[in-house]
Design a protein around this motif. Structure first.
Motif, PDB file in Angstrom:
ATOM      1  N   ARG A  20       0.823  -1.216   0.000  1.00 17.40           N
ATOM      2  CA  ARG A  20       0.000   0.000   0.000  1.00 17.40           C
ATOM      3  C   ARG A  20       0.858   1.267   0.000  1.00 17.40           C
ATOM      4  N   GLU A  24       0.817   4.114  -2.807  1.00 15.43           N
ATOM      5  CA  GLU A  24       0.399   5.484  -2.482  1.00 15.43           C
ATOM      6  C   GLU A  24       1.465   6.481  -2.917  1.00 15.43           C
ATOM      7  N   CYS A  53      -6.922   5.708  -0.376  1.00  9.64           N
ATOM      8  CA  CYS A  53      -5.551   6.218  -0.453  1.00  9.64           C
ATOM      9  C   CYS A  53      -5.426   7.373   0.530  1.00  9.64           C
ATOM     10  N   PHE A 152      -6.412   3.620  -6.388  1.00  7.59           N
ATOM     11  CA  PHE A 152      -5.564   2.483  -6.730  1.00  7.59           C
ATOM     12  C   PHE A 152      -6.098   1.835  -8.017  1.00  7.59           C
ATOM     13  N   GLU A 175      -1.507   4.331  -9.246  1.00 10.86           N
ATOM     14  CA  GLU A 175      -0.079   4.015  -9.104  1.00 10.86           C
ATOM     15  C   GLU A 175       0.575   3.767 -10.464  1.00 10.86           C
TER      16      GLU A 175
END
Length: 182
Positions: A20, A24, A53, A152, A175
């Protein structure tokens, strides 16, 4: 899939998300490279909620760059925006959403250059599924600034039923990069 099923599906997907922090950071890097971000003197942004996020690093970067930050607050059936400073006190709603307190200074969304629009799921055309209140669709109907969502990759879905009041965003930053919508 209906919107409620999409919300649950995305919640499950985000709960299983690996790496994660790395993802991010990639989202932040793509966002901070956008001309819409670089040129904005003011941004509207939500304080991240549940497994979205994280928006705190974006807010900190905005403050470091001298940008004005405004955050939303729901008052009855309206969403209004208020200046957010490092010293601003927040209150938590019964849903667990952090909002400005009653002393915060109201700002018109129309005076904001860039609105970072939250959502649970997005199509590549910029349509979004939020939490179901329709608050952003109502305020974006009259907003003429730039609209960008951060999400995401797992939040991108092929399609869902778009309703006449749904307001698409102009860009979605994931991302993997930036999706130019419409």
């Amino acid at each position: 899939m209906g919107k409620q099923e999409i919300r649950q599906f995305i919640t499950d997907q985000l709960n299983q998300l690996e790496h994660r922090e790395q993802k991010e950071q990639q989202i932040y890097d793509h966002l901070f490279a956008l001309p819409e971000w670089k040129n904005a003197q003011s941004i509207a942004i939500t304080l991240s909620f549940r497994n979205e996020c994280a928006t705190e690093p974006i807010i900190l970067k905005a403050w470091q760059l001298g940008k004005q930050v405004v955050i939303p607050k729901v008052i009855q059936q309206d969403m209004r925006f208020f200046e957010y400073l490092p010293t601003s006190p927040l209150i938590e709603t019964k849903m667990g959403i952090r909002e400005p307190d009653d002393q915060a200074k109201e700002q018109s969304l129309s005076s904001v250059d860039l609105c970072l629009v939250p959502g649970r799921a997005f199509t590549r055309q910029g349509y979004r599924v939020g939490w179901g209140g329709g608050f952003y669709d109502r305020v974006l109907a009259d907003y003429h600034g730039h609209t960008v969502a951060i999400a995401f990759n797992r939040q991108l879905v092929p399609a869902f039923e778009v309703e006449t009041f749904d307001q698409p965003v102009q860009r979605i930053v994931t991302e993997s990069g930036v999706v130019v919508c419409q």
